[in-house]
Design an enzyme around this catalytic site. Structure first.
Site, short mmCIF file in Angstrom:
data_model
loop_
_atom_site.label_atom_id
_atom_site.label_comp_id
_atom_site.label_asym_id
_atom_site.label_seq_id
_atom_site.Cartn_x
_atom_site.Cartn_y
_atom_site.Cartn_z
N SER A 220 -16.21 9.33 26.92
CA SER A 220 -16.54 10.03 25.69
C SER A 220 -15.65 11.24 25.53
O SER A 220 -15.90 12.10 24.70
CB SER A 220 -17.99 10.47 25.68
OG SER A 220 -18.21 11.47 26.63
N LYS B 224 -25.89 16.51 24.12
CA LYS B 224 -24.61 17.20 23.97
C LYS B 224 -24.71 18.29 22.92
O LYS B 224 -24.17 19.39 23.12
CB LYS B 224 -23.52 16.21 23.58
CG LYS B 224 -23.09 15.30 24.72
CD LYS B 224 -22.11 14.26 24.23
CE LYS B 224 -21.62 13.39 25.37
NZ LYS B 224 -20.78 12.31 24.87
#
Ligand code: ADP
Length: 771
Positions: free
Chosen positions: A677, A720
């Site tokens: 990611s 996140k």
């Protein structure tokens, strides 16, 4: 240590008794000076006094030099006056150094400074604790006496400083060793010392065993066992030694007559008991049989507690103990309701999954206490051997039951709430897969007849309410996941932390430190300042430690200045906790070349993950350094490949790669779960470094890229974004395909962060690079 924390308090010298922080102990105080000090403390010092041991416990009136200089600030919980002495219960608060000691003939008075624990890295701490639990479990069944208090505590989840202090308090150690555990401020160092102590004990026990074995072998060698045994029996009778074995057998017989046991267990016990009576007491085998009988008879077979069935009361308890978590509590209630309706059969196991410090363990203890059930805990972290779950066969030297039966014995009832901690950290290796054993434990069809290799007799686990916890769903073995009803807990927002602190953590610490509510005050703004600048975490563990440290210092300040109360403000925070540890917001940060803030999903929740790229003379190699797994490395390589093949578009000079090496570095400690990611982050950092253009400091990004520069979706968006929000980031670039996940992101975050969905790397660059 700052000046103003020097203060005077009455001092009591003890004869080798050392009290550790957060431990409670009862001492009889008889010496005149000590009695005076206690009276003085009660009258003028809010019940606070310092205990310090004398080096030689035989001296009656120790001189200053005959006392250690490190002692403990304690709070007097209760005093019972007896004839000629006091029976005082102390609860330990904090380590202190006695800078000066005055003996005015009547009592001792000391000028002290507070000593703070030094907390090491979390990873090291986890590893050490795990090691200690497994050492404990290893020796739990040998003859080494580990005080029940420690075992109980270990099974209930305590912090590392508490664990080390608890151990130091209750494990029988020589005075010097105890004192060095008091004087060592580094917590991880203390944990290491504990491991050494346990291993010393183990070595001693092993030597003893070997001696026993030798004695036995010799007897067999001479084939005169029977004769000798008879002879020994006679000798023992002469020595009055028979008593001992008599006491043991009496105890076992008493257990057998007073408690219900299944027939097969009773038969087995009687058979072993007969064998035990025949064996010479000094033989190794006798010890083995005794230990076995102890396990067999003290493991609960029928004993149980009565459940409270009132689900409203359960909900009330959960609400009392925990702020927020409404969805989680709802799910728990649904689960309990279904379980109550259907009986125990075939209900899946509750699993609480989320980052550390978000209240998984404490929810489980709440469930237990609300249902009026006992609570036990076994940690599965690092378990790689089936035998740790199921035990070793009795023929195996030093064998004992597995963690499940160990837990049941500690619980003492057949229906505890049994916490299976760190179920995502089980590993399998050549010694066999613990997962299959766990499957049996958790399967209601099979766990009625759970078999433990050591116990040998089938054991019924069907009344147990198992609750599992883990940090990361993806790491729970697939087969197990099917048996679990997963409830996700996520990181807290700042607002939630603030409320948890106000309603739970602060009252808890006020109570623990013997303060009154009015004596410790802190405004919301300052609490927020603490959260922003002294903690950076998904849960509230660090916050709790920080508050606890402020509370302890308040105790001293109240004592020293005779103040009624302390209002915590920024000056006090800086003075007591030092300069801010974490910067908040990006104000101070400059836009930089080659530095990009990525976002990662780690086992500790989300985290920001800065990535740096530099170039230097070389031959076009890519050097990747820092804490990266293989997938991250590959992601860096894809980014590098992409930049190389599109060099022209980015106006990178054609021969650049012939003359330069490129280094990608991930400096921070966060170890991402190995999921791809960081592609966009790597690419942006590379292009910034290679074209010498700055990256905006207020932006963070997450997303994977293809070799063609398309941005692919990622996982963990909620965690996140919470992490980015935590450090004050204002813009986050996310893959367009993740836009749908924004509904999961808490509203406070969505309000203050601008999410920018993108489909290609060009869009990312447009946002991130400063023109
Ligand atoms: P975990 O098991 O998830 O690592 P713990 O249960 O050990 O976390 O929680 C750490 C501390 O934070 C405990 O003292 C717990 O009581 C407290 N805590 C966590 N979440 C909450 C909450 N929502 N309300 C009140 N206290 C909380």
């Amino acid at each position: 240590m700052s000046e103003n924390l020097n203060m005077n308090v009455p001092v009591v010298a003890t004869r080798g008794v050392i009290v550790f922080p957060e431990q409670e102990i009862m001492i009889e105080v008889g010496r005149g000076k000590s009695i005076h000090a206690i009276d003085e403390a009660e009258q003028y010092f809010n019940g606070h006094v310092v205990l310090v041991s004398q080096k030689d416990i035989l001296i009656d009136d120790p001189h200053k030099d005959e006392l250690y200089t490190v002692g403990t600030l304690v709070h007097i919980k209760s005093v019972k006056r007896k004839q000629g002495f006091l029976r005082v219960t102390f609860s330990g608060l904090q380590r202190v150094r006695i800078e000066q000691l005055v003996d005015d003939g009547k009592m001792l008075f000391g000028t002290i400074t507070l000593l703070e624990d030094v907390i090491g890295t979390e990873d090291e701490e986890l590893a050490l604790i795990r090691r200690i639990s497994s050492e404990f479990e290893k020796i739990a069944s040998t003859n080494i006496a580990i005080p029940q208090e420690i075992i109980n505590q270990l099974t209930q989840g305590i912090s590392a400083p508490q664990l080390s202090d608890q151990f130091a308090q209750y494990f029988p150690l020589q005075l010097e060793r105890k004192q060095s555990l008091l004087e060592e401020l580094n917590v991880n160092e203390r944990l290491l010392m504990i491991i050494e102590e346990i291993q010393r004990e183990q070595t001693l026990a092993m030597i003893e065993n070997t001696i026993n074995e030798k004695v036995k072998d010799r007897v067999e060698e001479n084939q005169r066992e029977y004769y000798l045994r008879e002879k020994m029996r006679a000798i023992r009778e002469e020595l009055g030694d028979v008593q001992d074995i008599g006491e043991d057998t009496d105890e076992f017989r008493k257990l057998l007559s007073e408690n219900p046991y299944p027939d097969h267990v009773r038969e087995k016990a009687e058979e072993e008991l007969r064998r035990y009576e025949m064996l010479p007491q000094a033989s190794g085998e006798s010890g083995v049989v005794r230990t076995y009988l102890d396990w067999l008879l003290k493991t609960p077979w029928y004993q149980q507690t009565e459940d409270i069935e009132d689900l409203n009361a359960v909900r009330q308890k959960l609400d009392e103990d925990h702020f927020g978590l409404d969805k989680v509590k709802d799910r728990i209630m649904e689960y309990l309701a279904v379980k109550q309706m259907t009986g125990n059969l075939d209900a899946p196991i509750l699993a609480l999954v989320g980052p550390p410090g978000v209240g998984k363990t404490s929810l489980a203890t709440s469930i237990a206490s609300a249902l009026n059930r006992k609570f036990v805990k076994a940690s599965l972290g690092g378990v790689r051997d089936e035998a740790e779950i199921r035990g070793h066969r009795r023929t195996y030297l030093g064998s004992m039951p597995g963690r499940i039966i160990q837990g049941m014995k500690k619980a003492g009832v057949v229906n505890p709430v049994f916490l299976l901690d760190e179920i995502d950290k089980m590993a399998s290796d050549y010694k066999g897969d613990p997962t299959s054993a766990m499957l049996e434990v958790l399967d209601p069809e099979q766990n009625k007849l759970f078999s433990d290799n050591y116990l040998e007799e089938p054991y019924d686990l069907s009344q147990v309410m198992f609750v599992a916890t883990g940090n990361y769903l993806g790491d729970i073995p697939e087969a197990l996941r099917d048996r679990l009803e997963i409830i996700n807990l996520s990181s807290y927002t700042e607002e939630e932390k603030l409320n948890i602190a106000k309603r739970h953590l602060i009252p808890k610490q006020i109570k623990a430190n013997g303060l009154k509510k009015s004596q410790f005050k802190i405004s919301d703004a300052n609490l927020r300042y603490l959260i922003r600048h002294y903690t950076r975490e998904a849960g509230v563990r660090q916050l709790e430690r920080t508050i606890s440290s402020l509370a302890r210092k308040t105790v001293l300040a109240v004592l020293k200045d005779g103040k009624e109360s302390v209002t915590i403000n920024k000056e006090i925070i800086t003075e007591w906790l030092g300069q801010v540890i974490f910067e908040y917001g990006q104000k101070e940060k400059r836009d930089q070349v080659g530095v990009v803030t990525g976002l990662a999903f780690t086992q500790f929740g989300g985290d920001v993950l800065p990535i740096e790229v530099t170039t230097f003379e070389g031959k076009g190699r890519l050097i990747v350094t820092g804490q990266l797994g293989d997938v991250m490395k590959e992601s860096a390589e894809i980014a590098f490949g992409y930049v190389k093949s599109h060099a022209k578009e980015f106006k990178i000079t054609p021969d650049f790669f012939e003359k330069h090496d490129v280094q990608v570095h991930v400096p921070e400690g966060a170890v991402p779960k190995d999921g791809p990611s960081a592609g966009v982050t790597f690419t942006t950092a590379l292009i910034s470094a290679l074209t010498n253009r700055k990256v905006a400091a207020d932006i963070a990004m997450t997303g994977e890229i293809t070799l063609r520069g398309n941005v692919l979706p990622i996982g963990g968006l909620k965690e996140k974004s919470l992490a980015a929000h935590r450090v004050g980031i204002k813009r986050i670039v996310i893959p367009k395909m993740n836009e749908k996940d924004l509904v999961d992101v808490p509203e406070v975050v969505r309000e203050s962060v601008n999410f920018i969905p993108v489909e290609t790397i060009d869009q990312v660059l447009k946002e991130a690079l400063v023109q």
